[in-house]
Write an enzyme that holds these catalytic residues in place. Structure first.
Site, short mmCIF file in Angstrom:
data_model
loop_
_atom_site.label_atom_id
_atom_site.label_comp_id
_atom_site.label_asym_id
_atom_site.label_seq_id
_atom_site.Cartn_x
_atom_site.Cartn_y
_atom_site.Cartn_z
N SER A 127 0.83 -1.22 0.00
CA SER A 127 0.00 0.00 0.00
C SER A 127 0.86 1.27 0.00
CB SER A 127 -0.97 0.00 1.18
OG SER A 127 -0.28 0.05 2.40
N HIS A 128 2.17 1.14 0.19
CA HIS A 128 3.06 2.31 0.07
C HIS A 128 4.11 2.11 -1.03
CE1 HIS A 128 1.16 3.30 3.88
NE2 HIS A 128 1.31 4.52 3.45
N LEU A 144 6.22 5.51 7.76
CA LEU A 144 7.22 6.19 8.59
C LEU A 144 8.39 5.29 8.99
CD1 LEU A 144 4.93 8.19 11.08
CD2 LEU A 144 5.84 8.91 8.87
N THR A 185 -5.36 9.31 9.53
CA THR A 185 -5.04 7.95 9.99
C THR A 185 -3.75 7.97 10.81
OG1 THR A 185 -4.17 7.64 7.77
CG2 THR A 185 -6.28 6.62 8.24
N ASP A 232 5.46 0.51 13.22
CA ASP A 232 4.92 1.69 12.52
C ASP A 232 3.45 1.42 12.28
OD1 ASP A 232 4.36 3.85 10.91
OD2 ASP A 232 5.42 3.08 9.16
N ARG A 261 -5.49 3.79 5.31
CA ARG A 261 -6.44 4.09 4.23
C ARG A 261 -6.09 3.33 2.95
NH1 ARG A 261 -10.47 7.39 4.40
NH2 ARG A 261 -11.44 8.25 2.54
N GLY A 262 -4.78 3.18 2.72
CA GLY A 262 -4.34 2.46 1.52
C GLY A 262 -4.89 1.04 1.48
N GLU A 263 -5.07 0.43 2.64
CA GLU A 263 -5.62 -0.93 2.67
C GLU A 263 -7.07 -0.93 2.17
OE1 GLU A 263 -4.23 -3.82 3.18
OE2 GLU A 263 -2.30 -2.85 3.47
N HIS A 322 -11.57 4.90 22.20
CA HIS A 322 -11.05 6.20 22.66
C HIS A 322 -9.52 6.19 22.81
CE1 HIS A 322 -11.68 3.78 26.30
NE2 HIS A 322 -10.71 4.49 26.84
N ARG A 373 5.51 -12.72 17.66
CA ARG A 373 6.64 -12.29 16.85
C ARG A 373 6.93 -10.85 17.21
NH1 ARG A 373 5.48 -8.75 12.52
NH2 ARG A 373 3.42 -8.88 11.58
N LEU A 374 8.06 -10.34 16.80
CA LEU A 374 8.35 -8.93 17.06
C LEU A 374 7.88 -8.10 15.87
CD1 LEU A 374 11.93 -9.13 18.63
CD2 LEU A 374 9.72 -8.92 19.80
P1 NDP Z 1 -0.21 -2.80 10.45
O1 NDP Z 1 -1.41 -2.87 11.33
O2 NDP Z 1 -0.11 -3.72 9.30
O3 NDP Z 1 1.10 -3.04 11.32
C1 NDP Z 1 1.42 -2.16 12.37
C2 NDP Z 1 2.69 -2.60 13.07
O4 NDP Z 1 2.39 -3.77 13.86
C3 NDP Z 1 3.82 -2.99 12.14
O5 NDP Z 1 5.02 -2.51 12.66
C4 NDP Z 1 3.77 -4.53 12.12
O6 NDP Z 1 5.02 -5.14 11.87
C5 NDP Z 1 3.33 -4.80 13.54
N1 NDP Z 1 2.61 -6.07 13.69
C6 NDP Z 1 1.61 -6.53 12.92
N2 NDP Z 1 1.19 -7.73 13.37
C7 NDP Z 1 1.97 -8.03 14.44
C8 NDP Z 1 2.03 -9.14 15.34
N3 NDP Z 1 1.20 -10.17 15.23
N4 NDP Z 1 2.95 -9.10 16.33
C9 NDP Z 1 3.80 -8.05 16.46
N5 NDP Z 1 3.78 -6.97 15.64
C10 NDP Z 1 2.88 -6.97 14.65
O7 NDP Z 1 0.02 -1.29 9.92
P2 NDP Z 1 -1.03 -0.12 9.69
O8 NDP Z 1 -2.07 -0.62 8.78
O9 NDP Z 1 -1.46 0.46 10.99
O10 NDP Z 1 -0.12 0.97 8.94
C11 NDP Z 1 0.47 0.63 7.70
C12 NDP Z 1 1.40 1.72 7.23
O11 NDP Z 1 0.69 2.83 6.75
C13 NDP Z 1 2.40 2.27 8.25
O12 NDP Z 1 3.68 2.08 7.71
C14 NDP Z 1 2.07 3.75 8.35
O13 NDP Z 1 3.19 4.62 8.50
C15 NDP Z 1 1.41 4.02 7.03
N6 NDP Z 1 0.52 5.16 7.07
C16 NDP Z 1 0.91 6.34 6.52
C17 NDP Z 1 0.08 7.45 6.57
C18 NDP Z 1 0.48 8.78 6.00
O14 NDP Z 1 -0.37 9.65 5.89
N7 NDP Z 1 1.72 9.01 5.67
C19 NDP Z 1 -1.23 7.38 7.20
C20 NDP Z 1 -1.51 6.09 7.80
C21 NDP Z 1 -0.67 5.03 7.72
P3 NDP Z 1 5.32 -5.75 10.39
O15 NDP Z 1 5.58 -4.55 9.52
O16 NDP Z 1 6.51 -6.62 10.57
O17 NDP Z 1 4.08 -6.52 9.99
#
Ligand code: NDP
Length: 338
Positions: A46-47, A123, A159, A177, A185-187, A228, A304-305
């Site tokens: 999505s990015h 980010l 978001t 991140d 939103r991209g999702e 909240h 996992r981390l």
């Molecule tokens: P996700 O919910 O996919 O993941 C969020 C974080 O949680 C990631 O670091 C991910 O690591 C980690 N994670 C996911 N599953 C697990 C797990 N089971 N155990 C431990 N850690 C886990 O991301 P979002 O959908 O919230 O965001 C996606 C991206 O969109 C981000 O990079 C964000 O910066 C970007 N974004 C940018 C915006 C902008 O305006 N510029 C606005 C909103 C979002 P891993 O990556 O290894 O899966």
């Protein structure tokens, strides 16, 4: 869906040439292509190349400068500012991160404000880069008004992602991140593109009713994660990346987006801390302490981390390349020759 496979080098060239074909300077196009290629390399579709049309559409807003040259300044010993000059965040980061790193080493803690930038990216690249240089790092940015406040039905917050990175010596840093909405939103845009419903709980429609229709979700409001609690994180991000550094809130970015390009405009706030500067125990023992926490987490099955999925993806895309829809490939090739 018909797809095309590209190497990471091809991905970078495709993004760079598409952007240059649409009037971006070489420096702007290269910095954005770096960010897009890193996203594709790490399986963050999505990015990745999917975002190129968003960068191009942003040029529809009056005053957007595809050839902007960011301006670096030093407001205080521990503060760095980069005016992106109505250009795009990746180049502003390239200019600001070395100065932020240097100041964090000198002062123990330093902050970087990026102003007047289109930020359409994830980010993690910037906090990961800082942690690879031994710093603990955090980053925050607002977006456009997409997310309803807790209990509300109309979008106010972006978001609003926040990212965190922890250096781990010889190992890759721990990085998370995450958006402060349930989903990025991209999702939702990818679900719309692929004709799939979104999961329940991601969004409400324009009448404030829960929806799984991506189109209705995009017209309505996304929901903060954790009710909240996520809403308060989104609020904090607005204040740090908006009011603190003198930039726009998400709803102001939406108001400014007169051509409805969907490209968020405003600030990014970054913090970098040098763990070597804290005196209580040596750095190695404090890092070993952190490793105990990570080991305790990983002892539990099913854990996992954060960041592990990205790094695994990185191993395969380097050799196997990436796959994108043929329609996107054709669209980007068209940008190049226009
Ligand atoms: P996700 O919910 O996919 O993941 C969020 C974080 O949680 C990631 O670091 C991910 O690591 C980690 N994670 C996911 N599953 C697990 C797990 N089971 N155990 C431990 N850690 C886990 O991301 P979002 O959908 O919230 O965001 C996606 C991206 O969109 C981000 O990079 C964000 O910066 C970007 N974004 C940018 C915006 C902008 O305006 N510029 C606005 C909103 C979002 P891993 O990556 O290894 O899966």
């Amino acid at each position: 869906m018909s797809t095309v496979t590209l190497s990471l080098d091809d991905c970078h060239s495709m993004a760079r040439l598409a952007l240059q074909g649409q009037g971006f300077s070489e420096d702007q196009a290269n910095a954005i292509a770096d960010t897009i290629t890193a996203a594709e390399r790490d399986g963050c579709t999505s990015h990745g190349l999917f975002r190129v049309p968003f960068y191009v559409n942003a040029l529809g807003n009056p005053g957007t400068d595809a050839k902007a040259v960011p301006v670096l300044s030093h407001p205080a010993p521990a503060l760095v500012r980069v005016d992106a000059a109505t250009g795009f965040c990746p180049l502003a980061l390239k200019v600001g991160l070395p100065a932020l790193t240097e100041k964090a080493y000198e002062q123990g803690i330093a902050a970087l404000a990026i102003n007047n930038a289109y930020n359409i990216a994830a980010l993690w690249p910037e906090v990961e880069h800082l942690a690879e240089n031994g710093l603990v790092a955090m980053a925050f940015t607002a977006a456009n008004a997409f997310v309803a406040p807790a209990g509300g039905t109309k979008p106010i917050y972006g978001t609003n992602p926040m990212a965190f990175a922890w250096p781990r010596g010889d190992q890759p840093p721990l990085v998370f991140d995450q958006a402060s909405s349930v989903s990025a939103r991209g999702e939702i845009q990818l679900h719309l593109r692929d004709g799939k419903p979104i999961p329940e709980g991601w969004a409400i429609d324009a009448n404030g009713q829960p929806t799984t229709d991506p189109e209705a979700a995009l017209a309505g409001a996304q929901l903060p994660f954790g009710g909240h609690k996520g809403a308060s994180i989104a609020l904090m991000v607005e204040l740090l990346a908006g009011a603190l550094i003198g930039d726009l809130f998400s709803f102001e970015s939406t108001e400014r987006d007169v051509q409805k390009t969907g490209a968020p405009f405003g600030g990014e706030f970054l913090l970098a801390i040098d763990p070597a500067k804290f005196g209580n125990g040596n750095l190695e023992s404090r890092q070993a302490h952190a490793e105990q926490l990570f080991a305790a987490i990983l002892e539990q099955p099913g854990t996992r981390l954060p960041g592990d999925r990205r790094r695994k993806a990185r191993l395969s895309t380097r050799t196997e390349g990436i796959t994108i829809p043929t329609a996107l490939h054709t669209q980007l090739a068209g940008y190049r020759s226009n």
